[in-house]
Write a protein that holds these residues in place. Sequence first.
Motif, short mmCIF file in Angstrom:
data_model
loop_
_atom_site.label_atom_id
_atom_site.label_comp_id
_atom_site.label_asym_id
_atom_site.label_seq_id
_atom_site.Cartn_x
_atom_site.Cartn_y
_atom_site.Cartn_z
N LEU A 1 6.50 6.72 7.07
CA LEU A 1 6.41 5.46 6.56
C LEU A 1 7.50 4.66 7.80
CD1 LEU A 1 7.08 5.62 2.73
CD2 LEU A 1 5.10 4.72 3.83
N GLU B 1 3.43 4.19 -0.21
CA GLU B 1 2.31 3.30 0.11
C GLU B 1 1.14 2.92 -0.74
OE1 GLU B 1 0.30 6.11 2.83
OE2 GLU B 1 0.15 7.45 1.36
N SER B 2 0.38 2.19 -0.57
CA SER B 2 -0.35 1.55 -1.49
C SER B 2 -1.08 2.57 -2.36
CB SER B 2 -1.51 0.76 -0.70
OG SER B 2 -2.39 0.07 -1.87
N GLU C 1 5.33 9.19 -3.09
CA GLU C 1 4.16 9.78 -2.70
C GLU C 1 3.33 10.38 -3.57
OE1 GLU C 1 4.54 13.06 0.11
OE2 GLU C 1 2.53 12.69 0.92
N ASP D 1 5.59 3.66 10.74
CA ASP D 1 4.67 2.75 10.64
C ASP D 1 5.33 1.23 10.76
OD1 ASP D 1 2.95 4.74 10.99
OD2 ASP D 1 2.34 4.86 8.70
N THR E 1 1.09 1.61 6.71
CA THR E 1 0.06 2.31 7.72
C THR E 1 -1.35 1.94 7.95
OG1 THR E 1 1.20 4.31 6.34
CG2 THR E 1 -0.87 4.75 7.57
N SER E 2 -1.78 0.83 6.94
CA SER E 2 -2.90 0.26 7.17
C SER E 2 -2.70 -0.78 8.34
CB SER E 2 -3.51 -0.23 5.91
OG SER E 2 -3.64 0.59 4.95
N HIS F 1 6.38 -1.70 -0.17
CA HIS F 1 6.09 -0.39 0.75
C HIS F 1 7.02 -0.92 2.17
CE1 HIS F 1 2.84 -3.87 1.28
NE2 HIS F 1 3.44 -3.87 2.58
N ASP F 2 7.72 -2.09 1.96
CA ASP F 2 8.42 -2.29 3.19
C ASP F 2 9.73 -1.60 3.31
OD1 ASP F 2 9.76 -3.48 5.20
OD2 ASP F 2 9.19 -5.40 4.54
N SER G 1 0.52 4.52 -4.59
CA SER G 1 1.61 5.64 -4.80
C SER G 1 1.95 5.69 -6.01
CB SER G 1 2.64 5.92 -3.68
OG SER G 1 3.52 4.36 -3.85
N TYR H 1 6.50 12.69 5.22
CA TYR H 1 6.26 11.23 4.56
C TYR H 1 6.91 10.20 4.76
CZ TYR H 1 4.24 7.96 0.87
OH TYR H 1 3.69 6.97 0.19
N ASP I 1 -0.61 -2.29 3.21
CA ASP I 1 0.71 -1.46 3.50
C ASP I 1 0.97 -1.02 4.80
OD1 ASP I 1 -0.59 1.10 4.06
OD2 ASP I 1 -0.48 1.69 1.96
#
Lengths: 270, 340
Positions: free
Chosen positions: A254, A46-47, A229, A257, B190-191, A213-214, A49, A250, B188
């Motif tokens: 991901l 994620e952003s 992470e 989401d 989650t956001s 993040h994809d 990380s 985690y 990202d």
Amino acid sequence: MLDERKPCLRGRGLTKVFGLGRSKTVAVDHVDFDFKEGEVISIVGESGSGKTTLAKMLLGLINPTEGEIYFQGKRRDISSNRKRKAYWKQIQAIFQDPFASYNIFNKIDSVLLDCINMIGGKRLPHEKKVEMMAEACGFVNLKYEELTNKYPFELSGGQQQRLMLARVFILKPKILVADEPTSMIDACSRATILDMLMQLRSEGGMTPIFITHDIGLAYYVSDTVYIMEKGRFVESGSADDVILKPQEPYTKRLISDVPKIYEEWDLSTV
Amino acid sequence: MNRVILDVRGLTTKYITRYRENVYAVDGVSLQIEEGKSLGIAGESGCGKSTLALSLMGYYFPPLHYTSGEIIIDGINISKMKPDDVRKSILGREIAYIPQSAMNALNPTQRIINFVEDVVQAHDSSVSKKAIYEKAKELFESLGLPAEVLHKYPVELSGGMKQRTVIAISVLLLPQVLIADEPSSALDVTSQKMVIKMLRNLMEIGYIKAMIFITHELPLLYNVTDDIMVMYAGQIVEKASAHDAVFDPLHPYSKGLMGSIIVPEEGLRSTKLTAIPGVPPNLKNPPSGCRFAERCKYAKPECTVTAIPLREIGNGRAYRCIFPEDELRRMYAKEAAQHA
Ligand SMILES: Nc1ncnc2c1ncn2[C@@H]1O[C@H](COP(=O)(O)OP(=O)(O)OP(=O)(O)O)[C@@H](O)[C@H]1O
Ligand SMILES: Nc1ncnc2c1ncn2[C@@H]1O[C@H](COP(=O)(O)OP(=O)(O)OP(=O)(O)O)[C@@H](O)[C@H]1O
Ligand SMILES: [Mg+2]
Ligand SMILES: [Mg+2]
């Protein structure tokens, strides 16, 4: 079978700490990895990380605080300008923000001419250089005639990203670090760009490292996936293992989401 | 049929560039959204999604110009109104727009609450700061945003938090229609999910009556909106329910877009993404026949002769292609069989 491939990049205890004392950030925290030649790798997280920080260390743009990087089996040495330049012939990058990747004073021609010079084509006749530039632009679906005399910032985000790929086409590096290579572009051009990258890989024996993040993208393109992470690799393995049978909470998060089309997308988890 | 909140008929707008060229970025767009419904707009970069969003607000400033068509929001025909009246009584109240990079537009030297005050007082200068704060606090909390955010500066918020703040502020005046332009693409996963949850929440609690959601990410639209409209080179090429748009697209362009979907689900690795070759036409001078013909693998000479009308085929479905529905389906089935 993968293990019989030649080692390409190896990291041991690689760490990057920004700042000091209370404002200290451990962006990358003792990561180990073995990337093999020709293997497609993704680093997902994620952003914040630490993905971009790790990419910059791989590229030799910033120095690790701790730990070692091995390149083609030997300890990487980029201690002099000459050695650094030689290293950069072998490793290239496409960055998250294409706008930031170009010198705003250089026209597109000079961006591409620089690449030709880097691979030793400085003394080639002008027509030959134009031919090479046109071929590279054609490969990424850009028209060289329409680009010449323009500045990179006059292009759309998607066009800039393709221009970066045109550079890769000329340079044919051994390793390509692609940091969110498709974040600025639409899904349709994304498919085109992934196609091009995979073609460069099979033709040129390039080792692509995708940073994203994809997790869907990672699943689609890669052989091996590393999940990051808070600066650490918490899970890694073959794409099928990691994405279809994730072990870490985690990783599971991901995956959950990402909006899906076959499975229910559960919004109650956030 | 439910009450129609937004009714747009034949909207055409254009940019006039410095060199006096016309760029027809929105060409004859018609759409209706009923109360409680959301519409997704998909299409590749440059097809006119953001221009359509801007145009729908009925507030034009150079280089964008209104050419023709009507926009009726909850019975009010805003296409006939003066720009000043649109700005005062329509923007933010009837229709609110969250532009593509809105979260970066927050003033870095201003606390969120001061920004909120500006927004409210621009429409009604008689509201007290205390009343504004109470209202904002209530709104933020009902949307799952801590009220402390109001006292922060934009730099103190993460990207996802900033974006949700911008969305909350945009519905302060309880607009009928909210247009969100790529609200989560820079975030990202989650956001992104939090932003989507908030938008859905806004609809459910009735803060807004209808929503337009713009993105090129089809799996996202599929999960967020009731219907999907696909744009190509300034025109609508397909309108369908979200389900049909993804699982039963008719227009060859929509079909191509569906082939570019990436989801981390079993089977993805064995399917090959289908990139659509070529690039969209230049909107200064679009082809007179089908605009997609040049890139379409099914195109035949007739495709390029005259403009292709949007065919309504019932159930709110429509597409713009000379091939009949059953023939398209036959061609797609044949192709799928060849790949298998
Ligand atoms: N030059 C710097 N100085 C101080 N802190 C930094 C610097 N660069 C990065 N960081 C911090 O290091 C952490 C990791 O950042 P990094 O940019 O590597 O994350 P990322 O995974 O690439 O995130 P994103 O997905 O948002 O691009 C963050 O907490 C960031 O704030
Ligand atoms: N200010 C402008 N002047 C002239 N042409 C413009 C202007 N802004 C946009 N255009 C053109 O109008 C067309 C539609 O642009 P628009 O920004 O609406 O596309 P979009 O679908 O939102 O793309 P993206 O997915 O990249 O956001 C494009 O061809 C673009 O080049
Ligand atoms: Mg990054
Ligand atoms: Mg746009």
